[in-house]
Motif scaffolding. Structure first.
Motif, PDB file in Angstrom:
ATOM      1  N   VAL A 117       1.220  -1.187   0.102  1.00 29.71           N
ATOM      2  CA  VAL A 117      -0.090   0.147  -0.056  1.00 29.71           C
ATOM      3  C   VAL A 117       0.810   1.154   0.289  1.00 29.71           C
ATOM      4  O   VAL A 117       0.287   2.335  -0.841  1.00 29.71           O
ATOM      5  CB  VAL A 117      -1.153   0.009   1.083  1.00 29.71           C
ATOM      6  CG1 VAL A 117      -2.066   1.177   1.638  1.00 29.71           C
ATOM      7  CG2 VAL A 117      -1.406  -1.196   1.601  1.00 29.71           C
ATOM      8  N   SER A 118       1.636   1.159   1.191  1.00 29.02           N
ATOM      9  CA  SER A 118       2.887   2.552   0.712  1.00 29.02           C
ATOM     10  C   SER A 118       3.808   2.726  -0.601  1.00 29.02           C
ATOM     11  O   SER A 118       3.312   4.037  -0.774  1.00 29.02           O
ATOM     12  CB  SER A 118       3.930   2.652   2.517  1.00 29.02           C
ATOM     13  OG  SER A 118       4.883   1.088   1.498  1.00 29.02           O
ATOM     14  N   LEU A 119       3.729   1.599  -1.290  1.00 27.01           N
ATOM     15  CA  LEU A 119       4.303   2.181  -2.467  1.00 27.01           C
ATOM     16  C   LEU A 119       3.685   2.925  -3.594  1.00 27.01           C
ATOM     17  O   LEU A 119       3.600   4.314  -3.813  1.00 27.01           O
ATOM     18  CB  LEU A 119       4.747   1.353  -3.326  1.00 27.01           C
ATOM     19  CG  LEU A 119       6.447   0.713  -2.467  1.00 27.01           C
ATOM     20  CD1 LEU A 119       7.799  -0.037  -3.485  1.00 27.01           C
ATOM     21  CD2 LEU A 119       7.895   1.922  -2.116  1.00 27.01           C
ATOM     22  N   PRO A 120       2.666   2.638  -3.338  1.00 28.80           N
ATOM     23  CA  PRO A 120       1.554   2.700  -5.223  1.00 28.80           C
ATOM     24  C   PRO A 120       1.048   4.284  -3.929  1.00 28.80           C
ATOM     25  O   PRO A 120       0.428   4.940  -4.824  1.00 28.80           O
ATOM     26  CB  PRO A 120       0.470   2.110  -5.064  1.00 28.80           C
ATOM     27  CG  PRO A 120       0.779   1.251  -4.806  1.00 28.80           C
ATOM     28  CD  PRO A 120       2.308   1.023  -3.223  1.00 28.80           C
ATOM     29  N   LEU A 121       0.756   4.486  -2.348  1.00 27.84           N
ATOM     30  CA  LEU A 121      -0.059   5.451  -2.419  1.00 27.84           C
ATOM     31  C   LEU A 121       1.420   6.857  -2.169  1.00 27.84           C
ATOM     32  O   LEU A 121       0.599   7.795  -2.971  1.00 27.84           O
ATOM     33  CB  LEU A 121      -0.167   5.687  -0.767  1.00 27.84           C
ATOM     34  CG  LEU A 121      -0.686   6.563  -0.434  1.00 27.84           C
ATOM     35  CD1 LEU A 121      -2.820   6.892  -1.091  1.00 27.84           C
ATOM     36  CD2 LEU A 121      -0.861   6.075   1.459  1.00 27.84           C
ATOM     37  N   THR A 122       1.773   6.148  -2.365  1.00 30.51           N
ATOM     38  CA  THR A 122       3.491   7.326  -2.665  1.00 30.51           C
ATOM     39  C   THR A 122       3.844   7.736  -3.688  1.00 30.51           C
ATOM     40  O   THR A 122       4.036   8.791  -4.310  1.00 30.51           O
ATOM     41  CB  THR A 122       4.868   6.913  -2.178  1.00 30.51           C
ATOM     42  OG1 THR A 122       4.770   6.359  -0.670  1.00 30.51           O
ATOM     43  CG2 THR A 122       5.961   8.125  -1.913  1.00 30.51           C
ATOM     44  N   ALA A 123       3.497   6.960  -4.947  1.00 26.02           N
ATOM     45  CA  ALA A 123       3.748   7.177  -6.284  1.00 26.02           C
ATOM     46  C   ALA A 123       2.355   7.997  -6.369  1.00 26.02           C
ATOM     47  O   ALA A 123       3.419   8.723  -7.848  1.00 26.02           O
ATOM     48  CB  ALA A 123       3.826   5.430  -7.099  1.00 26.02           C
ATOM     49  N   LEU A 156       0.688  10.341  -4.708  1.00 26.95           N
ATOM     50  CA  LEU A 156       1.166  11.980  -4.008  1.00 26.95           C
ATOM     51  C   LEU A 156       2.004  12.673  -4.534  1.00 26.95           C
ATOM     52  O   LEU A 156       1.779  13.373  -4.194  1.00 26.95           O
ATOM     53  CB  LEU A 156       0.609  11.289  -2.075  1.00 26.95           C
ATOM     54  CG  LEU A 156       0.184  10.750  -1.732  1.00 26.95           C
ATOM     55  CD1 LEU A 156      -0.014  11.200  -0.335  1.00 26.95           C
ATOM     56  CD2 LEU A 156      -1.258  11.459  -1.894  1.00 26.95           C
ATOM     57  N   ALA A 157       3.228  11.454  -4.284  1.00 28.86           N
ATOM     58  CA  ALA A 157       4.581  12.208  -4.988  1.00 28.86           C
ATOM     59  C   ALA A 157       4.818  11.585  -6.194  1.00 28.86           C
ATOM     60  O   ALA A 157       6.442  11.365  -5.673  1.00 28.86           O
ATOM     61  CB  ALA A 157       5.164  12.796  -3.854  1.00 28.86           C
ATOM     62  N   THR A 158       4.612  12.061  -6.701  1.00 27.09           N
ATOM     63  CA  THR A 158       5.078  10.658  -8.099  1.00 27.09           C
ATOM     64  C   THR A 158       6.333  10.979  -8.826  1.00 27.09           C
ATOM     65  O   THR A 158       7.295  10.449  -8.815  1.00 27.09           O
ATOM     66  CB  THR A 158       3.898  11.340  -9.502  1.00 27.09           C
ATOM     67  OG1 THR A 158       2.928  11.278  -8.822  1.00 27.09           O
ATOM     68  CG2 THR A 158       4.730  10.622 -10.827  1.00 27.09           C
TER      69      THR A 158
END
Length: 181
Positions: free
Chosen positions: A131-137, A139-141
């Motif tokens: 979950v953290s990797l896609p969410l970070t991608a 939010l902060a592409t």
């Protein structure tokens, strides 16, 4: 990029996602997120997922990212290669995504009939990464694309379960955890 450099960048970049679940346990307690609700004959999440633990875990991850950002220039100079500094949305994506991943894993464990603390191989070790990797991608592409190369992501997927199992076994042997997973 040399293998050691890739491993260091992967570990550094994931620290704000690695810390929240441990911080949540220390600050946990309080009102469960599911409010005691059930789905069928099982709790939706269980007593282990609380609003306070989730907030404190996320805050701990974001605070760690801020500290890492402050010391990044010194660490990068000492290593001879750059490690990430964290944009606020990247920090939030990593830390908040880790907590959301843990909540989702709890939901899946309850649906599969597992009790709190029961082992769920694979899910237990990678829930926060998924979950953290896609969410970070999301939010902060640009930040994500700069630091999470394919090589770094592969190291994260391999390194995370090893770190997770190792730290849990150590915590179990020290009497800090009830289960070694």
């Amino acid at each position: 990029m040399a293998i050691l450099e890739t491993v260091v960048i992967a570990f550094w970049a994931m620290l704000p996602a690695y810390v929240p679940n441990n911080a949540a346990v220390l600050a946990g307690g309080g009102r469960p997120i599911d409010g005691g609700r059930t789905w069928g004959d099982r709790r939706v999440l269980g007593d282990g997922k609380t609003w306070r633990g989730t907030a404190m875990g996320t805050l701990a991850g974001v605070a760690l990212a801020a500290v890492l950002t402050v010391i990044e220039p010194t660490v990068s100079d000492a290593l001879g290669f750059a490690v990430p500094s964290f944009e606020p949305l990247a920090a939030l994506g990593l830390a908040g995504g880790a907590m959301l991943g843990d909540i989702l894993a709890s939901f899946l464990k309850r649906r599969s009939g597992r009790q709190r603390g029961a082992m769920f191989p694979g899910l237990d070790q990678l829930d926060f990464v998924v979950v953290s990797l896609p969410l970070t991608a999301l939010l902060a592409t640009e930040w994500f694309q700069t630091w999470f190369t394919l090589e770094v992501i592969l190291v994260v997927v391999v390194l995370t379960p090893i770190l997770h199992v190792t730290t849990n076994v150590i915590a179990y042997k020290l009497g800090l955890k009830n289960e070694p997973w």
